[in-house]
Write a protein that holds these residues in place. Structure first.
Motif, PDB file in Angstrom:
ATOM      1  N   ASP A  17      49.235  17.077  34.923  1.00 19.27           N
ATOM      2  CA  ASP A  17      50.830  16.854  34.669  1.00 19.27           C
ATOM      3  C   ASP A  17      50.414  15.520  35.174  1.00 19.27           C
ATOM      4  O   ASP A  17      51.762  15.052  35.274  1.00 19.27           O
ATOM      5  CB  ASP A  17      51.539  17.647  35.672  1.00 19.27           C
ATOM      6  N   SER A  18      50.205  14.910  35.576  1.00 18.50           N
ATOM      7  CA  SER A  18      50.306  13.458  36.844  1.00 18.50           C
ATOM      8  C   SER A  18      49.657  12.008  35.862  1.00 18.50           C
ATOM      9  O   SER A  18      49.367  11.074  36.021  1.00 18.50           O
ATOM     10  CB  SER A  18      49.234  13.392  38.228  1.00 18.50           C
ATOM     11  N   GLY A  19      49.371  12.284  34.215  1.00 18.24           N
ATOM     12  CA  GLY A  19      48.985  11.694  34.091  1.00 18.24           C
ATOM     13  C   GLY A  19      47.235  11.689  33.138  1.00 18.24           C
ATOM     14  O   GLY A  19      46.694  10.877  32.247  1.00 18.24           O
ATOM     15  N   ILE A  20      46.467  12.528  33.885  1.00 18.24           N
ATOM     16  CA  ILE A  20      44.760  12.583  33.293  1.00 18.24           C
ATOM     17  C   ILE A  20      44.518  12.578  32.243  1.00 18.24           C
ATOM     18  O   ILE A  20      45.157  14.049  32.005  1.00 18.24           O
ATOM     19  CB  ILE A  20      44.169  13.091  34.946  1.00 18.24           C
ATOM     20  N   PRO A  21      43.976  11.952  31.149  1.00 17.33           N
ATOM     21  CA  PRO A  21      44.247  12.706  29.851  1.00 17.33           C
ATOM     22  C   PRO A  21      43.256  14.168  29.845  1.00 17.33           C
ATOM     23  O   PRO A  21      42.629  14.179  30.956  1.00 17.33           O
ATOM     24  CB  PRO A  21      43.264  11.347  28.754  1.00 17.33           C
ATOM     25  N   ASN A  22      43.756  14.892  29.231  1.00 18.13           N
ATOM     26  CA  ASN A  22      43.188  16.539  29.205  1.00 18.13           C
ATOM     27  C   ASN A  22      41.625  16.070  28.458  1.00 18.13           C
ATOM     28  O   ASN A  22      40.505  17.168  29.084  1.00 18.13           O
ATOM     29  CB  ASN A  22      44.171  17.093  28.165  1.00 18.13           C
ATOM     30  N   ASP A  23      41.502  15.112  27.678  1.00 19.97           N
ATOM     31  CA  ASP A  23      40.023  14.636  27.180  1.00 19.97           C
ATOM     32  C   ASP A  23      39.097  14.736  28.465  1.00 19.97           C
ATOM     33  O   ASP A  23      38.184  14.649  28.372  1.00 19.97           O
ATOM     34  CB  ASP A  23      40.357  14.226  26.293  1.00 19.97           C
ATOM     35  N   ASN A  24      39.351  14.599  29.650  1.00 30.21           N
ATOM     36  CA  ASN A  24      39.041  13.169  30.496  1.00 30.21           C
ATOM     37  C   ASN A  24      38.907  14.635  32.124  1.00 30.21           C
ATOM     38  O   ASN A  24      37.878  14.176  33.118  1.00 30.21           O
ATOM     39  CB  ASN A  24      39.480  12.256  31.248  1.00 30.21           C
ATOM     40  N   ILE A  25      38.937  15.931  31.924  1.00 32.66           N
ATOM     41  CA  ILE A  25      39.101  17.049  32.092  1.00 32.66           C
ATOM     42  C   ILE A  25      38.610  18.059  31.876  1.00 32.66           C
ATOM     43  O   ILE A  25      38.500  18.785  30.627  1.00 32.66           O
ATOM     44  CB  ILE A  25      40.033  17.495  32.756  1.00 32.66           C
ATOM     45  N   VAL A  26      37.214  18.186  32.689  1.00 37.42           N
ATOM     46  CA  VAL A  26      36.064  19.513  32.004  1.00 37.42           C
ATOM     47  C   VAL A  26      36.086  19.874  33.238  1.00 37.42           C
ATOM     48  O   VAL A  26      35.825  19.952  34.383  1.00 37.42           O
ATOM     49  CB  VAL A  26      34.716  18.615  32.388  1.00 37.42           C
ATOM     50  N   ILE A  27      36.355  21.567  32.718  1.00 33.18           N
ATOM     51  CA  ILE A  27      35.944  22.154  34.132  1.00 33.18           C
ATOM     52  C   ILE A  27      35.022  23.510  33.661  1.00 33.18           C
ATOM     53  O   ILE A  27      34.662  23.506  32.953  1.00 33.18           O
ATOM     54  CB  ILE A  27      36.979  23.682  33.634  1.00 33.18           C
ATOM     55  N   ALA A  28      33.905  22.743  34.421  1.00 32.34           N
ATOM     56  CA  ALA A  28      32.731  23.981  34.715  1.00 32.34           C
ATOM     57  C   ALA A  28      32.887  25.032  35.734  1.00 32.34           C
ATOM     58  O   ALA A  28      32.593  24.984  36.683  1.00 32.34           O
ATOM     59  CB  ALA A  28      31.313  23.203  35.163  1.00 32.34           C
ATOM     60  N   ASN A  29      32.294  26.393  35.086  1.00 34.86           N
ATOM     61  CA  ASN A  29      33.159  27.417  35.169  1.00 34.86           C
ATOM     62  C   ASN A  29      32.125  28.384  34.484  1.00 34.86           C
ATOM     63  O   ASN A  29      31.776  28.436  33.462  1.00 34.86           O
ATOM     64  CB  ASN A  29      34.241  27.721  35.158  1.00 34.86           C
ATOM     65  N   ARG A  30      31.410  29.172  35.114  1.00 37.92           N
ATOM     66  CA  ARG A  30      30.497  30.107  34.917  1.00 37.92           C
ATOM     67  C   ARG A  30      31.467  31.397  33.412  1.00 37.92           C
ATOM     68  O   ARG A  30      32.646  31.218  33.949  1.00 37.92           O
ATOM     69  CB  ARG A  30      30.096  31.491  35.933  1.00 37.92           C
ATOM     70  N   GLU A  31      31.290  32.100  32.668  1.00 37.79           N
ATOM     71  CA  GLU A  31      32.215  33.188  31.926  1.00 37.79           C
ATOM     72  C   GLU A  31      32.426  33.572  32.242  1.00 37.79           C
ATOM     73  O   GLU A  31      32.043  34.954  32.938  1.00 37.79           O
ATOM     74  CB  GLU A  31      30.906  33.460  30.754  1.00 37.79           C
ATOM     75  N   ASP A  32      33.677  33.624  33.064  1.00 36.82           N
ATOM     76  CA  ASP A  32      34.417  35.008  33.592  1.00 36.82           C
ATOM     77  C   ASP A  32      35.805  35.203  33.640  1.00 36.82           C
ATOM     78  O   ASP A  32      36.516  34.097  32.486  1.00 36.82           O
ATOM     79  CB  ASP A  32      34.040  34.668  35.362  1.00 36.82           C
TER      80      ASP A  32
END
Length: 316
Positions: A17-32
């Protein structure tokens, strides 16, 4: 790169929401359920932590303290870029040197003094929240600038980025958990027993001491108006009794007890080493889990048993 737990979810959304492009954010998370929630909110999710680390310029290490060393040392560090920035929200593993961090990586602390849901809701209201900030390893010479930029992007600077350190954050956090709150638990436990002996009922005691939520309201007023000055909201009898009683108590023994815990258990690493030995056992299900054993022992107190009885009666 971030996981999508309580803090991760809030900070990732605030960054976007502060302007960081969505493509620049990666969520590293196990499958849950957390990863499903991230996907529903439109984030890119990577279940392989090593792959996420390979592409990350900035890694938000937002997983529980006891999980961090194994995850970071075995899965993230071998794949991490040599100039990647490591962001921590708790000083614990950095202060006790449990993470194998290369000297070429910047390490910064951006530690909101709020739970994740409040980090998100206060951002949405445009209010911000206080946040501890520090540069723990300044390989680039710009680590503090990065920490402040992240603090700004997640919404903290509207309330205040407070200069701190991993040592300070860890000392205060562990001290509160091992000195301040244990003493409060004991005070309530013993006060309950004394009043019970004097003939007070379970219901009256439970509601008078905590179930009415009056203590929660007192702490809320303390945060808003001041720890001492909130007493003016109480009756005159209450104000006099609390102030006179507090000034008449000798805190010397308590102060020495607190110093012993801070220096001989927290800062010297004794607790951290003790906790490391039982980390694997915390995954055990059932009565052999050391945390469950502590719950059972604590709930066996007169206060604990009385509350169980009261809550059962209320459910009838």
């Amino acid at each position: 790169m971030s996981s999508f737990g309580n803090q991760g979810a809030a900070q990732a959304q605030n960054l976007r929401d502060s302007g960081i492009p969505n493509d620049n954010i990666v969520i590293a998370n196990r499958e849950d359920d957390y990863s499903k929630d991230a996907q529903l909110k439109g984030f890119h999710v990577e279940h392989d932590f090593g792959k996420a680390a390979e592409i990350a310029d900035v890694i938000f290490l937002l997983v529980p303290d006891q999980v961090q060393p194994k995850l970071f040392n075995e899965e993230l560090a071998p794949k991490l870029k040599s100039n990647a920035v490591i962001v921590i929200a708790s000083g614990y593993n950095v202060f006790f040197k449990f993470l194998n961090i290369a000297p070429t990586n910047d390490v910064v602390m951006v530690a909101p003094r709020m739970i994740g849901s409040s980090v998100r809701s206060l951002y949405q209201k445009g209010q911000g929240f206080p946040c501890f900030v520090s540069a723990e390893q300044d390989a680039s010479g710009k680590a503090l600038d990065v920490a402040l930029s992240i603090s700004l992007a997640i919404g903290a600077t509207k309330a205040g980025a407070i200069a701190s350190s991993a040592k300070e954050e860890t000392a205060m956090d562990l001290f509160a958990e091992q000195a301040l709150w244990p003493n409060i638990i004991v005070l309530f436990r013993e006060a309950f027993s004394v009043l019970k002996e004097a003939g007070c009922s379970d219901e009256a005691l439970c509601y008078e001491m905590w179930m009415s939520k009056e203590p929660a309201e007192i702490f809320e007023r303390a945060a808003e108006q001041g720890f001492i000055r909130q007493l003016k909201l109480h009756s005159t009898v209450s104000q006099y009794g609390q102030l006179k009683g507090a000034l008449s108590l000798d805190g010397t023994a308590v102060r020495q007890h607190f110093k012993d815990i801070l220096h001989n258990r927290v800062l010297n690493g004794k607790f951290a080493r003790e906790f490391s030995k039982i980390e694997a056992e915390l995954e055990i299900q059932g009565d052999d889990n050391p945390l469950e054993k502590l719950y059972k022992e604590t709930e066996a107190s007169e206060l604990g048993q009385a509350e169980i009885r009261v809550r059962k009666r209320l459910a009838q």
